[in-house]
Design a protein around this motif. Structure first.
Motif, PDB file in Angstrom:
ATOM      1  N   GLY A   1      16.096  -5.219  -2.569  1.00 15.28           N
ATOM      2  CA  GLY A   1      14.746  -3.972  -3.911  1.00 15.28           C
ATOM      3  C   GLY A   1      13.470  -5.220  -3.043  1.00 15.28           C
ATOM      4  O   GLY A   1      13.568  -5.691  -2.170  1.00 15.28           O
ATOM      5  N   SER A   2      12.672  -4.217  -3.234  1.00 17.50           N
ATOM      6  CA  SER A   2      11.083  -3.902  -2.611  1.00 17.50           C
ATOM      7  C   SER A   2      10.763  -3.486  -3.902  1.00 17.50           C
ATOM      8  O   SER A   2      10.668  -2.629  -4.488  1.00 17.50           O
ATOM      9  CB  SER A   2      10.738  -3.230  -1.527  1.00 17.50           C
ATOM     10  N   ILE A   3       9.310  -3.863  -3.888  1.00 17.19           N
ATOM     11  CA  ILE A   3       8.125  -3.325  -5.231  1.00 17.19           C
ATOM     12  C   ILE A   3       6.565  -2.847  -3.483  1.00 17.19           C
ATOM     13  O   ILE A   3       6.649  -3.301  -2.437  1.00 17.19           O
ATOM     14  CB  ILE A   3       7.273  -4.128  -5.189  1.00 17.19           C
ATOM     15  N   VAL A   4       6.281  -1.339  -4.644  1.00 18.03           N
ATOM     16  CA  VAL A   4       5.427  -0.648  -3.958  1.00 18.03           C
ATOM     17  C   VAL A   4       4.092  -0.515  -4.851  1.00 18.03           C
ATOM     18  O   VAL A   4       4.617  -0.895  -6.022  1.00 18.03           O
ATOM     19  CB  VAL A   4       5.750   0.819  -3.567  1.00 18.03           C
ATOM     20  N   VAL A   5       3.099  -1.013  -3.733  1.00 20.36           N
ATOM     21  CA  VAL A   5       1.690  -0.977  -5.510  1.00 20.36           C
ATOM     22  C   VAL A   5       0.361  -0.365  -5.135  1.00 20.36           C
ATOM     23  O   VAL A   5       0.216   0.002  -4.018  1.00 20.36           O
ATOM     24  CB  VAL A   5       1.278  -2.976  -5.834  1.00 20.36           C
ATOM     25  N   GLY A   6       0.608   0.170  -5.481  1.00 26.05           N
ATOM     26  CA  GLY A   6      -1.296   1.146  -5.476  1.00 26.05           C
ATOM     27  C   GLY A   6      -2.052   2.101  -7.029  1.00 26.05           C
ATOM     28  O   GLY A   6      -1.494   1.453  -8.209  1.00 26.05           O
ATOM     29  N   PRO A   7      -2.894   2.260  -6.927  1.00 23.08           N
ATOM     30  CA  PRO A   7      -2.627   3.591  -7.688  1.00 23.08           C
ATOM     31  C   PRO A   7      -2.298   4.210  -8.724  1.00 23.08           C
ATOM     32  O   PRO A   7      -1.101   4.498  -8.066  1.00 23.08           O
ATOM     33  CB  PRO A   7      -4.005   4.574  -6.767  1.00 23.08           C
ATOM     34  N   LYS A   8      -2.353   4.469  -9.382  1.00 23.47           N
ATOM     35  CA  LYS A   8      -1.182   5.093 -10.586  1.00 23.47           C
ATOM     36  C   LYS A   8      -1.263   6.475 -10.335  1.00 23.47           C
ATOM     37  O   LYS A   8       0.199   6.456 -10.297  1.00 23.47           O
ATOM     38  CB  LYS A   8      -2.515   5.450 -12.109  1.00 23.47           C
TER      39      LYS A   8
ATOM     40  N   ASN B   1       8.266   1.883   2.286  1.00 23.07           N
ATOM     41  CA  ASN B   1       6.700   2.136   3.550  1.00 23.07           C
ATOM     42  C   ASN B   1       7.388   3.740   3.552  1.00 23.07           C
ATOM     43  O   ASN B   1       6.731   4.246   3.669  1.00 23.07           O
ATOM     44  CB  ASN B   1       7.412   1.977   4.475  1.00 23.07           C
ATOM     45  N   LEU B   2       8.293   4.110   3.598  1.00 28.09           N
ATOM     46  CA  LEU B   2       8.278   5.864   3.793  1.00 28.09           C
ATOM     47  C   LEU B   2       7.641   6.442   2.124  1.00 28.09           C
ATOM     48  O   LEU B   2       7.231   7.909   2.394  1.00 28.09           O
ATOM     49  CB  LEU B   2       9.879   5.896   3.166  1.00 28.09           C
ATOM     50  N   LEU B   3       8.071   6.240   1.071  1.00 26.22           N
ATOM     51  CA  LEU B   3       7.312   6.383  -0.106  1.00 26.22           C
ATOM     52  C   LEU B   3       5.534   7.052   0.199  1.00 26.22           C
ATOM     53  O   LEU B   3       5.104   7.599  -0.662  1.00 26.22           O
ATOM     54  CB  LEU B   3       7.552   5.834  -0.998  1.00 26.22           C
ATOM     55  N   ALA B   4       5.593   5.085   0.663  1.00 29.58           N
ATOM     56  CA  ALA B   4       3.866   5.332   0.936  1.00 29.58           C
ATOM     57  C   ALA B   4       3.708   6.608   2.085  1.00 29.58           C
ATOM     58  O   ALA B   4       2.444   6.943   1.500  1.00 29.58           O
ATOM     59  CB  ALA B   4       4.016   3.420   1.170  1.00 29.58           C
ATOM     60  N   ILE B   5       3.793   6.463   3.156  1.00 26.51           N
ATOM     61  CA  ILE B   5       3.827   7.899   3.698  1.00 26.51           C
ATOM     62  C   ILE B   5       3.881   9.040   2.900  1.00 26.51           C
ATOM     63  O   ILE B   5       2.578  10.168   3.409  1.00 26.51           O
ATOM     64  CB  ILE B   5       4.339   7.127   5.106  1.00 26.51           C
TER      65      ILE B   5
ATOM     66  N   THR C   1      -2.928   0.301  -0.594  1.00 26.19           N
ATOM     67  CA  THR C   1      -1.169   0.566  -0.860  1.00 26.19           C
ATOM     68  C   THR C   1      -0.568  -0.846  -0.109  1.00 26.19           C
ATOM     69  O   THR C   1      -0.772  -0.355   1.276  1.00 26.19           O
ATOM     70  CB  THR C   1      -0.559   1.462  -0.901  1.00 26.19           C
ATOM     71  N   VAL C   2       0.183  -0.841  -1.053  1.00 27.54           N
ATOM     72  CA  VAL C   2       0.770  -2.054   0.368  1.00 27.54           C
ATOM     73  C   VAL C   2       3.131  -2.152  -0.153  1.00 27.54           C
ATOM     74  O   VAL C   2       3.468  -2.309  -1.970  1.00 27.54           O
ATOM     75  CB  VAL C   2       0.632  -3.339  -1.012  1.00 27.54           C
ATOM     76  N   GLN C   3       3.478  -2.852   0.220  1.00 27.94           N
ATOM     77  CA  GLN C   3       4.690  -2.228   0.404  1.00 27.94           C
ATOM     78  C   GLN C   3       5.326  -4.327   0.477  1.00 27.94           C
ATOM     79  O   GLN C   3       4.502  -4.719   1.372  1.00 27.94           O
ATOM     80  CB  GLN C   3       5.963  -2.231   1.179  1.00 27.94           C
ATOM     81  N   MET C   4       6.634  -4.959  -0.303  1.00 29.91           N
ATOM     82  CA  MET C   4       6.821  -5.742  -0.348  1.00 29.91           C
ATOM     83  C   MET C   4       8.250  -6.243   0.031  1.00 29.91           C
ATOM     84  O   MET C   4       8.708  -5.339  -1.363  1.00 29.91           O
ATOM     85  CB  MET C   4       6.173  -7.409  -1.226  1.00 29.91           C
ATOM     86  N   CYS C   5       9.329  -6.937   0.482  1.00 34.84           N
ATOM     87  CA  CYS C   5      10.325  -6.831  -0.069  1.00 34.84           C
ATOM     88  C   CYS C   5      10.652  -8.380  -1.046  1.00 34.84           C
ATOM     89  O   CYS C   5      10.315  -9.267  -0.248  1.00 34.84           O
ATOM     90  CB  CYS C   5      10.734  -7.242   1.360  1.00 34.84           C
ATOM     91  N   PHE C   6      11.367  -7.627  -2.594  1.00 38.69           N
ATOM     92  CA  PHE C   6      11.817  -9.139  -2.353  1.00 38.69           C
ATOM     93  C   PHE C   6      13.618 -10.108  -1.926  1.00 38.69           C
ATOM     94  O   PHE C   6      13.687 -10.858  -1.555  1.00 38.69           O
ATOM     95  CB  PHE C   6      12.270  -8.862  -4.027  1.00 38.69           C
ATOM     96  N   SER C   7      13.775  -8.797  -0.812  1.00 39.95           N
ATOM     97  CA  SER C   7      15.170  -9.857  -0.362  1.00 39.95           C
ATOM     98  C   SER C   7      14.457  -9.985   1.153  1.00 39.95           C
ATOM     99  O   SER C   7      16.037 -11.099   1.423  1.00 39.95           O
ATOM    100  CB  SER C   7      15.974  -8.527   0.031  1.00 39.95           C
TER     101      SER C   7
END
Length: 403
Positions: A262-269, A97-101, A248-254
């Motif tokens: 771990g989590s994943i952040v997805v969005g434009p390149k 979330n921080l990286l996305a912001i 953009t979206v963040q999802m937790c695997f844990s």
């Protein structure tokens, strides 16, 4: 100094129902044993045998160099799954979330976020602490949404317009500039499912309206989708549909998926490129991250079945608790049954405190979270069986008898 409002806890000191007197359950250690039934969170699971085998056999490399093939496959897989261009594997949802912001906003700019959203309430104000970004916080409704009018009113006014000459031609581009008294609004943050409201899945039409509002006002939308799979199952749709209402979206695997880290952040390149750059500055550059990405792959393989089982057990547990509650106690202790995903919120009031119930559970090797001054959170996870539900309810019945 100890406040003494509320009801006696049996030690001569009144058990406060003041939120400020409620200890933080996120930092309290428990007396957990290998036999404990742990309902504090869906983060408490241990990796499955299948995950451990995949971790041991993972093909790995140095991810900072982009050479970990297992991690690269995970990032590509998630980007495709969510309908986005690219993905970034990170250590946690908080980092994601921080990286996305940081990738959406510059220092001195502003996000709009619910005051009970995880980004604001439980991530230490990191957007301000590390990125120099401010926030306008809005009230959150019982369904996890924010009022659309409140969102629009929170968007900062423009300070005027300037003309910028396009060097490649003679055209002039008109662009707005922020008012010099205010930060520029850049990002609307939403959370799905919404933790503080009890794991509620946000309504599809509301998310669509937020995205349309953001596009009309030239803002972006980031979704804290730590439990987006729970939202998809509850909404009877794909994760890509849920993700389509955010840039953009963040999802937790844990969390509900059960992976260890771990989590994943997805969005434009270009967004992911900026996030990857900032990740290194925050100390998040992985080395042989494929060891953990391998477990995340297994979590995704079983995601739908895992989440559906948790939802069914949560609904069953809430119903069993209410069925076990005698009529004379139903205004004092009850489980909310509406719109349940994987969380059960037990409300304590009118002479019964959350501390009484959580302490009693813990004495019987059941761990639950003191969520706030009036609610206990129980999160179903894959380490909790149907037999465990029977045990929980039997202990709950004993609690009621000794009141």
């Amino acid at each position: 100094m100890t406040k003494v409002n509320g009801n006696s806890n049996g030690n001569g000191i009144s058990a406060s129902t003041d939120l400020l007197d409620t200890p933080s359950a996120y930092t309290q250690k428990s007396n957990k044993t290998h036999t404990s039934i742990d309902l504090r969170s869906d983060t408490v699971t241990v990796p499955s045998v299948e995950m451990r085998r995949a971790m041991a056999e993972a093909i790995v490399g140095d991810d900072v160099y982009g050479e970990d093939t297992t991690t690269n496959r995970l990032e590509q897989r998630c980007a495709e799954l969510f309908g986005k261009e690219a993905g970034l594997f990170v250590t946690s949802g908080t980092m994601g979330n921080l990286l996305a912001i940081m990738a959406h906003c510059q220092r001195g700019e502003e996000i709009i976020v619910g005051r009970y959203n995880h980004i604001h309430r439980w991530e230490q104000g990191n957007y301000a602490q590390f990125a120099g970004i401010s926030a306008t916080t809005l009230e959150v409704k019982p369904d996890g949404t924010m009022d659309l009018n409140d969102i629009e009113q929170a968007i900062r006014v423009k300070g005027g317009y300037v003309q910028i000459k396009d060097e490649s031609c003679d055209d002039l581009e008109v662009t707005s500039i922020p008012d010099c008294h205010m930060p520029a609004s850049k990002l609307i943050c939403i959370e799905n499912t919404h933790n503080y409201t009890g794991g509620k899945a946000l309504p599809i039409e509301w998310m669509r309206s937020v995205k349309q509002l953001a596009e009309r006002r030239d803002l972006k939308v980031h979704m804290d989708g730590a439990r987006i799979y729970n939202a998809a199952v509850a909404s009877n749709c794909s994760v890509s549909k849920i993700a389509s209402f955010a840039d953009t979206v963040q999802m937790c695997f844990s969390k509900g998926l059960g992976a260890p880290v771990g989590s994943i952040v997805v969005g434009p390149k270009d967004f992911i490129d900026r996030a990857r750059h900032s990740r290194k500055a925050l100390g998040g550059g992985w080395r042989q991250s494929g060891i953990l990405a391998a477990a995340a792959h297994i979590a995704l393989d079983h995601a739908d079945a895992t989440i559906r089982a948790d939802h069914e057990r949560a609904k069953t547990l809430a119903r069993m608790i209410n069925d076990a509650t005698p009529e004379e106690f139903r205004t004092k202790v009850f489980a909310a049954e509406k719109d349940i995903t994987n969380m059960v919120l037990v409300h304590c009031q009118n002479g019964v405190t959350v501390q009484q119930l959580t302490d009693f559970f813990q004495k019987h090797d059941i761990l639950a979270m003191t969520f706030d001054a009036r609610r206990i959170r129980m999160v179903l996870n894959w380490n909790v069986s149907d037999e465990n539900l029977e045990t929980i309810v039997e202990v709950y019945k004993k609690f009621l008898k000794q009141l």
